[in-house]
Design a protein around this motif. Structure first.
Motif, PDB file in Angstrom:
ATOM      1  N   MET A   1      15.818  79.978  11.384  1.00  0.00           N
ATOM      2  CA  MET A   1      16.276  81.421  11.562  1.00  0.00           C
ATOM      3  C   MET A   1      15.963  82.052  10.261  1.00  0.00           C
TER       4      MET A   1
ATOM      5  N   ALA B   1      13.484  84.976   9.840  1.00  0.00           N
ATOM      6  CA  ALA B   1      13.899  86.423   9.172  1.00  0.00           C
ATOM      7  C   ALA B   1      13.763  86.978   8.116  1.00  0.00           C
TER       8      ALA B   1
ATOM      9  N   VAL C   1      17.033  84.594  16.757  1.00  0.00           N
ATOM     10  CA  VAL C   1      17.463  85.687  15.681  1.00  0.00           C
ATOM     11  C   VAL C   1      16.618  86.968  15.999  1.00  0.00           C
TER      12      VAL C   1
ATOM     13  N   GLY D   1      21.171  91.289  11.680  1.00  0.00           N
ATOM     14  CA  GLY D   1      20.495  89.926  11.658  1.00  0.00           C
ATOM     15  C   GLY D   1      20.914  89.248  10.249  1.00  0.00           C
TER      16      GLY D   1
ATOM     17  N   ILE E   1      22.983  85.339  10.367  1.00  0.00           N
ATOM     18  CA  ILE E   1      22.479  84.517   9.278  1.00  0.00           C
ATOM     19  C   ILE E   1      23.546  84.000   8.444  1.00  0.00           C
TER      20      ILE E   1
ATOM     21  N   TRP F   1      26.289  82.429  10.284  1.00  0.00           N
ATOM     22  CA  TRP F   1      25.863  80.928  10.885  1.00  0.00           C
ATOM     23  C   TRP F   1      25.802  79.901   9.575  1.00  0.00           C
TER      24      TRP F   1
END
Length: 577
Positions: A40, A44, A191, A203, A207, A210
């Motif tokens: 991710m 990103a 994502v 986003g 992240i 997470w």
């Protein structure tokens, strides 16, 4: 009858519970969480940097260069640090540094997205530039910590958890790669959807959240695995560089395997004696990293599996993969985002098939022969890519100079290309077809014009070869990975795998430089032919390694002992696995 079946059901239920609480499953779960967060973030951060810098690729290119250069220069030092410290300390430290860096990066990016206009006016924009530098630096630290995590978990812990059962080690390696394949596709999709339907700032927040949650769970899982595997607490002492050279120099000799094992056992016993602390001068401290760097590369060269590792590294010098280069070329040839997402899904499926083929071939033919068969299969599939260069629809034109695009920018003052919006980059990973509608016309063409459709024979053959070759590629990757695990002594395991990572990044960096020198679509066919040539050279190196290891038994396929697999150890091997 029902009473007789009851003990059987209890036994099965107990075995299921035992599996889900075993060290092996907990290791899989921790790796899945770690890889999901990694994928991710890597997806990103590139999109974030494009969005921040006026839809230009400059920051993304700088970030990629910094990451590749850092691992290239520091890979040996990271591996040496892994070797010199306890397993639990290395795993926990790298986990905390990696996730904390990603969280901090996410917070800084959120601040930039919120106050970008104000930051532009402060100190003539220098504060914003400082923020960019800070983001790239911290993201690079996260990548270095991720490298340390990969070395210690995938190259060391997994060997100890598998014990002396090489068949179990092969199965665990294959499962780890299957997790990698799935997260490579699913994590960017997840994502990407959040960033598309929300915003880049959302986003960043997702992240960061997470990674905070994942760090806590992974920390607990590592501790559980460590408790369930007592042998993880015992680690061979780090031997001196001069003694390592003496051990590695025996790879060309006809030393018996038993003698090699005895050498390591004796070193493990005597190496754990406490050493007297010595006064180290300031100059020696400064020179120590450079000496470690040199000794790491020398030790890597002296390994019995050196040619196998080099063969794997040469596979990184290729444009025949599902990275931004190949997907960008496919877009110029008329493939839509939805088609590309399907092709990426197909590549993940064939990659998983490669992990299954690896375990089956290893049981039937042995580890070294598995690498040979995988290499032949990969190269045979890539022949389709070479043929595609000369098929209808291929833009290859050797009359057009590969450097025409660069010379035009340098001498005719043409502007650097920029991305119209960051969303097409997302589409390649998310498979959202709302922007790339499948039109054969180039992205910047006039919709009122109706250009001739480009024949899809060439690009179809190209991707057919790339997708089919994933079976051999991942089977070969697992073969070399296990050869390194089995044939590198425990006290060198970190530094040798660190240098292997450096070699992989070096060839990967060269492939990006190759694309920078010849970026126009007319030169892509030439890049394909160069890529196929490097893959061939890599497999030739592996063939030479296999020939030296097995001799006349090279083409005699037999079913080895699933636990010992004697043909996986080259002559002069000093592994105790």
């Amino acid at each position: 009858m029902a009473r007789a079946a009851e003990p059987e059901r209890r036994r099965r239920g107990g075995s299921v519970i035992a599996y889900f609480t075993s060290a092996k499953f907990l290791l899989y779960l921790g790796h899945a969480l770690s890889t999901w967060g990694d994928r991710m973030w890597h997806f990103a951060v590139s999109v974030f940097l494009v969005e921040l810098y006026g839809n230009s690729l400059l920051l993304t290119a700088v970030y990629g260069l910094v990451v590749a250069g850092s691992v290239l220069l520091l890979g040996a030092l990271i591996g040496d640090w892994v070797d010199k410290n306890s397993r639990l300390k290395v795993a926990q430290t790298s986990l905390i540094v990696q996730n904390s860096s990603v969280i901090l990066c996410g917070v800084i990016l959120m601040i930039i997205f919120l106050f970008k206009t104000q930051l532009l006016t402060l100190y003539h924009g220098w504060l914003l530039t400082l923020c960019y530098i800070l983001v790239i630096t911290i993201a690079n630290i996260a990548n270095l910590a991720s490298t340390a995590t990969a070395i210690t978990i995938q190259r060391d812990w997994i060997v100890v958890v598998a014990g002396e059962d090489r068949s179990k080690l092969a199965d665990m390696n294959a499962t780890i790669r299957r997790i990698d394949q799935l997260t490579n596709i699913l994590a960017p999709m997840a994502v990407g959807q959040i960033m598309t339907f929300g915003s880049p700032m959302i986003g960043c927040g997702f992240i960061s959240g997470w990674n905070l949650m994942s760090m806590c769970v992974e920390y607990l899982l590592l501790w559980k695995v460590y408790q369930k595997t007592p042998t993880l607490a015992h680690k061979s002492a780090k031997v001196e560089a001069s003694e390592l050279k003496q051990l590695n120099a025996k790879k060309e000799s006809d030393m018996k395997p038993a003698e090699g094992v005895q050498l390591i056992i004796e070193k493990d016993v005597t190496g754990i004696e406490p050493q007297q602390e010595k006064e180290v001068s300031c100059a020696a401290r400064i020179a120590e990293p450079f000496i470690t760097f040199r000794d790491g590369w020398v030790a890597y060269y002296n390994q019995p599996v050196f040619l196998a590792g080099m063969g794997l590294a040469f596979l990184y010098m290729t444009v025949l993969g599902f990275d931004c280069i190949t997907t960008g070329y496919a877009y110029t040839q008329g493939l839509s985002g939805s088609v590309l997402s399907l092709l990426m899904g197909a590549s993940a499926v064939t990659g998983i098939m490669g992990t299954v083929a690896f375990t089956w071939l290893r049981r039937k033919c042995g580890l070294i022969r598995t690498g040979l068969i995988s290499g032949v299969a990969q190269f045979a599939c890539l022949i389709l890519c070479a043929i595609s260069v000369f098929m209808p629809g291929s833009p290859m034109d050797l009359t057009v100079s590969p450097f025409a695009d660069i010379s035009a920018r340098l001498f005719e003052n043409e502007p650097l290309p920029t991305i119209a919006s960051p969303e097409p980059e997302m589409i390649f990973a998310t498979g959202m077809p709302n922007l790339l509608n499948g039109s054969i016309a180039p992205a910047n063409s006039d919709p009122e014009m109706s250009p001739e459709p480009v024949p899809l024979i060439s690009v179809s053959l190209l991707f057919a070869g790339v997708i089919a070759a994933r079976v051999g590629l991942w089977s070969f990757d697992l073969t070399v990975t296990q050869l390194l695990q089995e044939n590198v002594i425990e006290s060198e395991r970190g530094i040798i795998n660190g240098v292997q990572n450096s070699m992989n990044y070096l060839l990967d960096l060269l492939h990006f430089i190759m694309v920078i020198l010849a970026p126009n679509p007319e030169a892509f066919g030439l890049l394909v032919l160069i890529s196929v040539s490097f893959v061939a050279m890599g497999h030739i190196m592996y063939f030479r390694f296999a020939q030296k290891s097995l001799g006349k038994q090279l083409f005699v396929c037999h079913t080895p002992d699933p636990k010992t697999a004697p043909d996986s150890s080259p002559p002069g091997n000093t592994s105790t696995v």
